[in-house]
Design a protein around this motif. Structure first.
Motif, PDB file in Angstrom:
ATOM      1  N   GLN A   1       2.297   1.722  -3.489  1.00  0.00           N
ATOM      2  CA  GLN A   1       1.244   2.179  -4.398  1.00  0.00           C
ATOM      3  C   GLN A   1       0.994   3.672  -4.221  1.00  0.00           C
ATOM      4  O   GLN A   1       0.868   4.403  -5.211  1.00  0.00           O
ATOM      5  N   ARG A   2       0.922   4.138  -2.978  1.00  0.00           N
ATOM      6  CA  ARG A   2       0.714   5.574  -2.728  1.00  0.00           C
ATOM      7  C   ARG A   2       1.882   6.398  -3.255  1.00  0.00           C
ATOM      8  O   ARG A   2       1.689   7.447  -3.876  1.00  0.00           O
TER       9      ARG A   2
ATOM     10  N   ASP B   1       0.824  -1.208   0.000  1.00  0.00           N
ATOM     11  CA  ASP B   1       0.000   0.000   0.000  1.00  0.00           C
ATOM     12  C   ASP B   1       0.860   1.260   0.000  1.00  0.00           C
ATOM     13  O   ASP B   1       0.544   2.238  -0.695  1.00  0.00           O
ATOM     14  N   SER B   2       1.946   1.227   0.736  1.00  0.00           N
ATOM     15  CA  SER B   2       2.858   2.380   0.788  1.00  0.00           C
ATOM     16  C   SER B   2       3.493   2.642  -0.580  1.00  0.00           C
ATOM     17  O   SER B   2       3.544   3.789  -1.044  1.00  0.00           O
TER      18      SER B   2
END
Length: 172
Positions: free
Chosen positions: A69-70, A66-67
């Motif tokens: 992707q952000r 998720d990190s």
């Protein structure tokens, strides 16, 4: 034990550097593969501390995914999507094989994160170094042999042309 919280890297420090973006996409793809792999690992472990460790590792890899992707989205790149499936390096039919797979996944991720450390600067580099350390520790916990420099090929056993990180093979 829950993995230590890592600060989210800021997009402004990643910049449009193509090498950094390629390495970030590689880290994201490796996390996708690890998440898939931990699904297999968890399914083959008994309901005990090992399965709890697998759930903790899975959560850590989901957070890293998720990190990344952000960060990629913030840098104007389109984060790579997970494949529908991944080719496992060997058959995983029991708990012993599941433990070997977990060690394998974490060991491969150390190479990916070593490449990311080399390709980035600032907060993303620090985050990649933290990820490399965490993967190396998890690899040892799962039974991987110790290495002097996790993520880097052993110069005594690796021919000079065989450098670079191994990547998972998506299927489907």
């Amino acid at each position: 034990m829950a993995p230590p919280a890592s600060p989210a890297p800021s997009a402004s420090t990643a910049g449009p550097d193509p090498e950094a973006l390629t390495a970030l996409q590689g880290a994201l793809s490796a996390e996708h593969a690890a998440i898939y792999g931990y699904g297999v690992v968890g399914a083959r472990l008994p309901e005990d501390q090992q399965r709890a460790d697998a759930r903790t590792a899975l959560a850590a890899h989901q957070a890293r995914r998720d990190s990344w992707q952000r960060l990629l989205g913030g840098a104007g790149a389109t984060p790579s999507a997970a494949a529908a499936g991944y080719q496992l390096p060997f058959a995983v039919g029991d708990a012993a094989a599941a433990t070997r797979l977990a060690a394998h996944l974490e060991s491969r991720l150390t190479a990916v994160y070593a490449d990311l450390v080399a390709a980035t600067a600032g907060p993303p580099r620090a985050t990649a170094a933290d990820a490399l350390r965490e993967c190396a520790l998890r690899a040892r916990r799962w039974g991987a042999p110790p290495t002097a420099f996790p993520g880097l090929p052993d110069p005594a056993t690796t021919p000079p042309a065989a450098t670079g990180a191994a990547t998972a093979t998506p299927t489907g």
